[in-house]
Write a protein that holds these residues in place. Structure first.
Motif, PDB file in Angstrom:
ATOM      1  N   ASP A 305     -19.088   6.201 -20.076  1.00 37.65           N
ATOM      2  CA  ASP A 305     -17.800   6.834 -20.301  1.00 37.65           C
ATOM      3  C   ASP A 305     -17.322   6.623 -21.723  1.00 37.65           C
ATOM      4  O   ASP A 305     -16.140   6.780 -22.023  1.00 37.65           O
ATOM      5  N   GLY A 306     -18.254   6.263 -22.625  1.00 38.92           N
ATOM      6  CA  GLY A 306     -17.898   6.126 -24.032  1.00 38.92           C
ATOM      7  C   GLY A 306     -17.292   4.781 -24.364  1.00 38.92           C
ATOM      8  O   GLY A 306     -17.209   3.872 -23.544  1.00 38.92           O
ATOM      9  N   PHE A 307     -16.832   4.672 -25.645  1.00 34.61           N
ATOM     10  CA  PHE A 307     -16.231   3.424 -26.103  1.00 34.61           C
ATOM     11  C   PHE A 307     -15.033   3.080 -25.223  1.00 34.61           C
ATOM     12  O   PHE A 307     -14.320   3.979 -24.784  1.00 34.61           O
ATOM     13  N   PRO A 308     -14.706   1.815 -25.026  1.00 28.43           N
ATOM     14  CA  PRO A 308     -15.415   0.635 -25.522  1.00 28.43           C
ATOM     15  C   PRO A 308     -16.232  -0.067 -24.447  1.00 28.43           C
ATOM     16  O   PRO A 308     -16.578  -1.236 -24.602  1.00 28.43           O
ATOM     17  N   ASP A 309     -16.517   0.639 -23.330  1.00 25.93           N
ATOM     18  CA  ASP A 309     -17.098  -0.017 -22.164  1.00 25.93           C
ATOM     19  C   ASP A 309     -18.596   0.249 -22.041  1.00 25.93           C
ATOM     20  O   ASP A 309     -19.158   1.139 -22.683  1.00 25.93           O
ATOM     21  N   ALA A 310     -19.227  -0.538 -21.155  1.00 24.98           N
ATOM     22  CA  ALA A 310     -20.620  -0.308 -20.775  1.00 24.98           C
ATOM     23  C   ALA A 310     -20.664   0.014 -19.293  1.00 24.98           C
ATOM     24  O   ALA A 310     -21.360  -0.634 -18.509  1.00 24.98           O
ATOM     25  N   ASN A 311     -19.873   1.004 -18.904  1.00 27.98           N
ATOM     26  CA  ASN A 311     -19.832   1.451 -17.510  1.00 27.98           C
ATOM     27  C   ASN A 311     -20.884   2.530 -17.287  1.00 27.98           C
ATOM     28  O   ASN A 311     -20.983   3.473 -18.070  1.00 27.98           O
ATOM     29  N   PHE A 312     -21.632   2.404 -16.203  1.00 25.62           N
ATOM     30  CA  PHE A 312     -22.681   3.365 -15.887  1.00 25.62           C
ATOM     31  C   PHE A 312     -22.286   4.177 -14.663  1.00 25.62           C
ATOM     32  O   PHE A 312     -21.908   3.622 -13.634  1.00 25.62           O
ATOM     33  N   TYR A 313     -22.409   5.492 -14.782  1.00 25.35           N
ATOM     34  CA  TYR A 313     -22.103   6.414 -13.692  1.00 25.35           C
ATOM     35  C   TYR A 313     -23.368   7.183 -13.325  1.00 25.35           C
ATOM     36  O   TYR A 313     -24.263   7.381 -14.160  1.00 25.35           O
ATOM     37  N   GLY A 327     -19.408  11.952 -10.771  1.00 26.23           N
ATOM     38  CA  GLY A 327     -20.046  10.703 -11.152  1.00 26.23           C
ATOM     39  C   GLY A 327     -19.473   9.504 -10.427  1.00 26.23           C
ATOM     40  O   GLY A 327     -18.254   9.396 -10.252  1.00 26.23           O
ATOM     41  N   GLN A 328     -20.353   8.589  -9.991  1.00 28.62           N
ATOM     42  CA  GLN A 328     -19.944   7.371  -9.300  1.00 28.62           C
ATOM     43  C   GLN A 328     -20.303   6.162 -10.165  1.00 28.62           C
ATOM     44  O   GLN A 328     -21.434   6.044 -10.641  1.00 28.62           O
ATOM     45  N   LEU A 329     -19.349   5.275 -10.365  1.00 28.97           N
ATOM     46  CA  LEU A 329     -19.603   4.044 -11.097  1.00 28.97           C
ATOM     47  C   LEU A 329     -20.536   3.150 -10.285  1.00 28.97           C
ATOM     48  O   LEU A 329     -20.264   2.878  -9.111  1.00 28.97           O
ATOM     49  N   PHE A 330     -21.643   2.689 -10.894  1.00 24.65           N
ATOM     50  CA  PHE A 330     -22.557   1.819 -10.154  1.00 24.65           C
ATOM     51  C   PHE A 330     -22.894   0.526 -10.894  1.00 24.65           C
ATOM     52  O   PHE A 330     -23.478  -0.388 -10.300  1.00 24.65           O
ATOM     53  N   TYR A 331     -22.530   0.413 -12.177  1.00 23.08           N
ATOM     54  CA  TYR A 331     -22.855  -0.816 -12.911  1.00 23.08           C
ATOM     55  C   TYR A 331     -21.938  -0.914 -14.130  1.00 23.08           C
ATOM     56  O   TYR A 331     -21.638   0.094 -14.776  1.00 23.08           O
ATOM     57  N   SER A 332     -21.504  -2.141 -14.443  1.00 16.84           N
ATOM     58  CA  SER A 332     -20.733  -2.403 -15.657  1.00 16.84           C
ATOM     59  C   SER A 332     -21.400  -3.548 -16.409  1.00 16.84           C
ATOM     60  O   SER A 332     -21.589  -4.638 -15.850  1.00 16.84           O
ATOM     61  N   GLY A 333     -21.756  -3.300 -17.656  1.00 19.13           N
ATOM     62  CA  GLY A 333     -22.454  -4.297 -18.452  1.00 19.13           C
ATOM     63  C   GLY A 333     -21.531  -5.016 -19.422  1.00 19.13           C
ATOM     64  O   GLY A 333     -20.352  -4.664 -19.590  1.00 19.13           O
ATOM     65  N   ALA A 334     -22.080  -6.020 -20.071  1.00 23.59           N
ATOM     66  CA  ALA A 334     -21.330  -6.801 -21.054  1.00 23.59           C
ATOM     67  C   ALA A 334     -21.052  -5.962 -22.291  1.00 23.59           C
ATOM     68  O   ALA A 334     -21.788  -5.039 -22.629  1.00 23.59           O
ATOM     69  N   VAL A 335     -19.965  -6.289 -22.982  1.00 23.34           N
ATOM     70  CA  VAL A 335     -19.613  -5.627 -24.238  1.00 23.34           C
ATOM     71  C   VAL A 335     -19.607  -6.663 -25.348  1.00 23.34           C
ATOM     72  O   VAL A 335     -19.529  -7.869 -25.096  1.00 23.34           O
ATOM     73  N   GLY A 336     -19.692  -6.171 -26.589  1.00 23.62           N
ATOM     74  CA  GLY A 336     -19.688  -7.069 -27.732  1.00 23.62           C
ATOM     75  C   GLY A 336     -18.305  -7.221 -28.332  1.00 23.62           C
ATOM     76  O   GLY A 336     -17.315  -6.725 -27.799  1.00 23.62           O
ATOM     77  N   ASN A 337     -18.232  -7.902 -29.481  1.00 28.42           N
ATOM     78  CA  ASN A 337     -16.955  -8.124 -30.156  1.00 28.42           C
ATOM     79  C   ASN A 337     -16.818  -7.288 -31.410  1.00 28.42           C
ATOM     80  O   ASN A 337     -15.931  -7.515 -32.230  1.00 28.42           O
ATOM     81  N   PRO A 341     -17.334  -1.844 -29.279  1.00 27.52           N
ATOM     82  CA  PRO A 341     -17.926  -2.907 -28.452  1.00 27.52           C
ATOM     83  C   PRO A 341     -19.172  -2.501 -27.686  1.00 27.52           C
ATOM     84  O   PRO A 341     -20.131  -3.272 -27.587  1.00 27.52           O
ATOM     85  N   ALA A 342     -19.204  -1.272 -27.088  1.00 27.27           N
ATOM     86  CA  ALA A 342     -20.361  -0.854 -26.283  1.00 27.27           C
ATOM     87  C   ALA A 342     -20.387   0.665 -26.187  1.00 27.27           C
ATOM     88  O   ALA A 342     -19.345   1.321 -26.180  1.00 27.27           O
ATOM     89  N   TYR A 343     -21.596   1.205 -26.094  1.00 24.35           N
ATOM     90  CA  TYR A 343     -21.790   2.652 -25.969  1.00 24.35           C
ATOM     91  C   TYR A 343     -23.267   2.911 -25.669  1.00 24.35           C
ATOM     92  O   TYR A 343     -24.036   1.983 -25.423  1.00 24.35           O
ATOM     93  N   LEU A 365     -24.555  -2.885 -27.409  1.00 25.87           N
ATOM     94  CA  LEU A 365     -23.334  -3.648 -27.677  1.00 25.87           C
ATOM     95  C   LEU A 365     -23.424  -4.162 -29.107  1.00 25.87           C
ATOM     96  O   LEU A 365     -24.514  -4.427 -29.625  1.00 25.87           O
ATOM     97  N   THR A 366     -22.289  -4.271 -29.759  1.00 26.28           N
ATOM     98  CA  THR A 366     -22.267  -4.676 -31.166  1.00 26.28           C
ATOM     99  C   THR A 366     -21.612  -6.035 -31.317  1.00 26.28           C
ATOM    100  O   THR A 366     -20.622  -6.347 -30.640  1.00 26.28           O
ATOM    101  N   LEU A 367     -22.174  -6.831 -32.215  1.00 27.60           N
ATOM    102  CA  LEU A 367     -21.666  -8.169 -32.497  1.00 27.60           C
ATOM    103  C   LEU A 367     -21.216  -8.221 -33.950  1.00 27.60           C
ATOM    104  O   LEU A 367     -22.003  -7.952 -34.864  1.00 27.60           O
TER     105      LEU A 367
END
Length: 388
Positions: A305-313, A327-337, A341-343, A365-367
């Protein structure tokens, strides 16, 4: 138009190859009747495989393509050389690597091997895109950022013929300055050899004009006798075209083989990018992956779903054109600082055994750990998702 060695074969050999190949290419594809019930994927388990190992390269947004002989071709966006964990200032807009297929049962870090020295582009900048780096004297930049890997349309005697669609984006920072056209690249390896990269050349510059959909630049799926090619619409959804694999070695450079899905029908007339009836309901142009699942006998989209999350649909459809489920959400990953943060939530059917029982996913994810100001450090976690 530049032609490769494989496309300059003599006519008699062409006829022989076609006679052998096409009975197989046109095998009956799975029945995709519109009355099939919608698929509801259920996650059984998820397993971390750590971060992709790119060695001494800092690489953004990698996607994968099943090549031949159990090899996987990776294409990535912005790439820098790492020195003691710090990225350098030289930036390459896209690079490529090889890997093997990971074990489905024994988690381990997956290593991407780059046989060419740092600084080598996979998709070259064109003559009007401030070559060779894409960096212009006015501080703007042309980028070659692949959203998906090249579409493999033909395998022959250990060789692979493929095509990549790349939007021609001119940026100031992250602001797009132009209405991008889309160039078609030819990717060829007459004998698969992971000590070198495939040859890549511009097949047709601006194959899709700036006022057309960039079909193939968002997602590609080769299924049955068609290559299905998806591109973003101005409304933030996807449109789809398909090409019959009837040209020599499945070539995608003749628009005579193309049809376009408009107002619920396939037509041979290419629509403008603002035409009514081209956007597919329940689709998104956020970077993702479309593939065909043998398990569900369905086309599958996985994306974020784009910045700033790592949500998977996940969304499914009985045919390439739909109808697509919400789309159904099935996984959420870690994000960076980092500031982004994530894309780049994408899937990797190239890493699986083809049964559809599981899929691999990655995201970027970006650090913000770089004191030199040469950009963030990218990490790309790899996760296996098993389905019920």
């Amino acid at each position: 138009m530049r032609r490769s060695f494989a496309l300059r074969l003599m006519a008699p050999l062409r006829a022989i190859l076609l006679a052998i190949a096409f009975p197989l290419a046109f095998a009956i594809s799975p029945r995709l009747g519109p009355t099939r019930r919608a698929v509801t994927p259920i996650v059984k388990a998820t397993t971390s495989y750590g971060n992709l190992n790119n060695g001494d390269l800092n690489r953004d947004s990698c996607t994968s393509t099943l090549w031949s002989g159990g090899n996987v071709l990776w294409t990535c966006r912005d790439t820098q050389l790492l020195t003691n964990g710090v990225p350098g200032f030289t930036l390459v807009a896209n690079t490529a690597s090889w890997s093997t297929i990971p074990s489905a049962t024994q988690p381990a870090v997956l290593t991407l091997n780059s046989p060419e020295p740092f600084g080598t582009f996979f998709y070259l900048m064109e003559s009007d895109e401030c070559p060779t780096s894409g960096e212009c004297s006015d501080g703007t930049r042309w980028v070659g950022w692949p959203n998906t890997g090249p579409a493999v349309v033909y395998n022959f005697d250990g060789g692979v013929n493929a095509y990549g669609f790349m939007q021609r984006q001119h940026l100031s920072g992250l602001t797009v300055l132009n209405s991008p056209s889309t160039t078609l690249y030819h990717v060829l390896q007459t004998t698969v050899d992971t000590s070198v990269m495939p040859s890549v050349s511009v097949d047709v510059s601006q194959f899709w004009s700036a006022d057309q959909i960039g079909y193939g630049s968002a997602c590609t799926v080769v299924q049955g006798s068609y290559a299905y090619l998806y591109g973003a619409t101005p409304s933030g959804q996807l449109a789809v075209a398909r090409s019959t694999l009837t040209e020599f070695l499945g070539a995608l450079d003749s628009k005579n083989t193309y049809e376009y899905y408009v107002n619920g029908e396939w037509t041979t007339t290419a629509p403008a990018n603002n035409a009514a009836g081209i956007a597919l309901e329940n689709t998104s142009d956020v970077q993702g992956t479309i593939y065909y699942s043998n398990k569900w006998e369905s086309f599958v989209w996985i994306g974020g779903d784009g910045f700033p999350d790592a949500n998977f649909y996940i969304s499914t459809a009985p045919a390439a054109e739909g109808p697509w489920t919400a789309g159904q959400l099935f996984y959420s990953g870690a994000v960076g600082n980092g500031s982004l943060p994530a894309y780049s939530a994408v899937a990797h059917p190239a890493l699986t055994d083809g049964t559809g029982d599981y899929i691999f996913i990655t995201w970027t994810l970006t650090l913000d750990t770089n004191p030199t100001g040469s950009g963030p450090v990218y990490q790309q976690p790899l996760v296996r998702v098993d389905w019920e």
